[in-house]
Design a protein around this motif. Sequence first.
Motif, short mmCIF file in Angstrom:
data_model
loop_
_atom_site.label_atom_id
_atom_site.label_comp_id
_atom_site.label_asym_id
_atom_site.label_seq_id
_atom_site.Cartn_x
_atom_site.Cartn_y
_atom_site.Cartn_z
N ARG A 20 18.59 8.85 -2.98
CA ARG A 20 18.14 9.03 -1.68
C ARG A 20 18.97 10.11 -1.22
O ARG A 20 18.50 11.15 -0.63
N ASP A 153 11.31 0.27 -6.14
CA ASP A 153 10.16 1.13 -5.79
C ASP A 153 10.54 2.43 -5.04
O ASP A 153 9.99 3.62 -5.51
N GLU A 154 11.52 2.42 -4.13
CA GLU A 154 11.95 3.63 -3.54
C GLU A 154 12.29 4.69 -4.65
O GLU A 154 12.15 5.93 -4.44
N LEU A 157 10.08 6.65 -6.69
CA LEU A 157 9.48 7.40 -6.02
C LEU A 157 10.11 8.94 -5.76
O LEU A 157 9.75 10.06 -5.72
N HIS A 158 11.59 8.43 -5.57
CA HIS A 158 12.50 9.56 -5.59
C HIS A 158 12.41 10.50 -6.84
O HIS A 158 12.44 11.70 -6.73
N GLN A 230 4.88 6.20 0.02
CA GLN A 230 6.04 5.61 0.49
C GLN A 230 5.49 5.19 1.91
O GLN A 230 5.88 3.96 2.28
N LYS A 231 4.64 6.09 2.43
CA LYS A 231 4.09 5.52 4.03
C LYS A 231 3.55 4.04 3.84
O LYS A 231 3.80 3.24 4.68
N GLU A 233 4.18 1.57 1.20
CA GLU A 233 5.04 0.53 0.41
C GLU A 233 6.00 0.15 1.44
O GLU A 233 6.34 -0.73 1.67
N PHE A 234 6.36 1.19 2.52
CA PHE A 234 7.83 0.92 3.39
C PHE A 234 7.17 0.70 4.77
O PHE A 234 8.28 0.71 5.55
N ARG A 240 9.99 6.08 6.55
CA ARG A 240 9.15 7.20 6.94
C ARG A 240 9.97 8.13 7.93
O ARG A 240 9.72 9.30 7.86
#
Length: 288
Positions: A20, A153-154, A157-158, A230-231, A233-234, A240
């Motif tokens: 991140r 998950d994050e 996507l990163h 992301q919008k 999932e989180f 966001r």
Amino acid sequence: QYKHPKFHFTKQAAHAFASRFYLCKGEWDKVIAHATKVLSKGIKIREVQQQRSLSYSEKADLYASSREESNLLLVSAPSLWERRFRRTRFGMDFDQSIALFYTFNPLGKRWAYTLYRSGQRRFLAKFKQHFKFTNQSAGVGIPYVANVLFTTDEVLLHRAEAYAMQKKYTKSLEDMNVFLQKKTRFYTASDVLTQANLLRQNPVVPNELTPFYTLDATQNSFVKAILELQKREFFHEGLRWLAIKRFDIVVTHKLLHSANLILKKGDYRRQLQIPAFAIQQGLQKNKR
């Protein structure tokens, strides 16, 4: 060797944090390296489709649980959030729920996320209160809520975004397809997100995404597609805001009886203030 490792800053959590951190700095090689450290033993992301059969209580209990394989770091703190998040002023209303969760996903199928309702608000099962009694006979105590700080998950996507920024679009699509197969209703092995479909679904809008680095048209569309994943999932979790900061995205709050509140690009309200002790040492305040 922790008894409950997911409540500690383990090496896996550290690599997730690093992915991140370097994403915000635009150091794509480091994003990929740290993300791959997390994902190297098998990609285990949240099984949204598989968990649809669970009740609301079961989903909320599992979401921030050490039993959930996708969770990398959890924290528990005194909080009333579980009682209040359903009714937040700028939470998910009906129109937003339609736009986010009841439209077709990039594979042309329905999202697997389950929404619940409270009045005009919609919400996901992500929080469960754990009440610790301080006086059993009096029935008083302290409510605690567990929150998820890092997930696979994050991290996945990163890595997809970093691959796209390196123009390794095939690898980026591979990660996105792994993600989508767990978040899609009635997914089959023939469901594949292709580059042509991604570019068609995510056209470039001038001045929409404006990070400190440049994006060509294809990179812009890939990043836009990942931000959409992301919008959803989180939702409820605040991640966001990191995207809003990184890409200087315009935010509009719709009001019923007055003009909309618009957070424009470059608005100083996006800045967090420097801590008071640092200002006392001579560091200049951020404009607010």
